[in-house]
Design an enzyme around this catalytic site. Sequence first.
Site, PDB file in Angstrom:
ATOM      1  N   SER A  95      28.548 -22.262 -29.451  1.00 48.71           N
ATOM      2  CA  SER A  95      28.106 -23.646 -29.347  1.00 48.71           C
ATOM      3  C   SER A  95      29.258 -24.400 -28.694  1.00 48.71           C
ATOM      4  CB  SER A  95      27.797 -24.200 -30.737  1.00 48.71           C
ATOM      5  OG  SER A  95      27.160 -25.457 -30.628  1.00 48.71           O
ATOM      6  N   GLU A  96      28.990 -25.095 -27.577  1.00 48.76           N
ATOM      7  CA  GLU A  96      30.102 -25.599 -26.771  1.00 48.76           C
ATOM      8  C   GLU A  96      30.898 -26.715 -27.449  1.00 48.76           C
ATOM      9  OE1 GLU A  96      26.928 -25.490 -25.760  1.00 48.76           O
ATOM     10  OE2 GLU A  96      26.354 -27.262 -24.581  1.00 48.76           O
TER      11      GLU A  96
END
Lengths: 222, 215
Positions: free
Chosen positions: B45-46
């Site tokens: 998840s960035e």
Amino acid sequence: MKNKIIAKEEVKKLVRDGMTIMVGGFLAKGTSETVIDQIVASGVKDLTIIANDGGTITTGVGKLIANNQVKTLYASHIGLNKMVGQKMEAGELEVVLIPQGSLAEAIRAGGSGLGGVLTPTGVGTIVEEDHRHVYKTIKLDGKKYLIEKPLHADLTVLRGFKADTFGNVYYEKTSRNFNPMMAFAGDVVVVGADEIVEKGKLNPNDVVTPGVLVDYIVKEGE
Amino acid sequence: MDAKEIIARRVAKLFKDGDFVNLGIGLPTQVPNYLPKGVEVILQSENGMVGLGPVKDGHEDSNLCNAGGQPCGAIKGASFFDSATSFALIRGGHVDYTVLGALEVDEHGNLANWIVPGKMVPGMGGAMDLVIGAKTVVIAMQHTQKGAKKILKECTLPYTALGVVDLIVTEMGVMKCTRKGLVLAEINPDYTVEDVQAATGCTLIIPKSLKKMKV
């Protein structure tokens, strides 16, 4: 040594019209709402805000935008706060969109004495032409890169899960996001901490932001 | 089965056990629901984590969210880090797959998915970095948008990046981007080649061994 803990109202003395403020957080997760509320209460205008996104209408930097205190927003994404787009369309807010990874690195560069960032991200797109944040495109060893300008701020607002009285900060889970890089890139750094502990109570291995970078500590939520 | 489920099911079959994957907001987030038995993928998840999982037992943690800002969980073995590290993983070529939606894709593998000038300006978020850095870029989208073609000879909207798309998965089939153009690698048996071509704005290359798309 100087006592870094201040009452939240003291935040108002740290801000002035036209200043550039970096605010940690990702969709307001990891943003100090307590510090933001004080900046709202201060009524300062014409701010340049550097943050990952526009928060929401009721959280994070979105509260400053809703209160018409922001002249320019540097961010990677504004899609989850419709007000930002509306103000941009109406010409009330300038928005500088920067790819998220480039934004993180530009802030890191700004806080680490680097003159810019070379990145392939944005090559061949309209981002390349946005000289508000891109110096130019260059070719090195046959590959194109944008040179992103470093980003720096007069004031940085961090959100920590725990801070000790020296200013060392520990972050919790995904609330870390942009906070650690921003801690380096502001002339003055204030952290809103959920819990403040005595110096020595944080395990030095858990400290992500060294206390030497932090000028002021505010108890979050009070 | 609706179009989105067909797409999510087919994308899920691309992965092998242990692949490191970033899923975009929207349709791509449905993909983990359809992973084959024995295949576990590690989700990035960035906003700063590896090991994204569902919320556990209804317990939402205010310090734990996905890249859409929604509460999420962390699987065993998860890790958290800052945004610069997150994008070092992405841009540095450490992510095996990124799966995203698109407004337009063209036969050169060019992608447009972040702005409709004057109408929709959400910003690129992490998309430009993801498509530059991930080893394989998969576009998961419906073949057309209310009848309008999205797979084109040339994108008309501003680019996200040039020549980055590897695979396009739609409810009609799977297309591979090659130097010669878009190859229709698999077709959903509910459609004919003529149907797919008619819904596509560039000429598809039809291989002799056109496979049936299995979902």
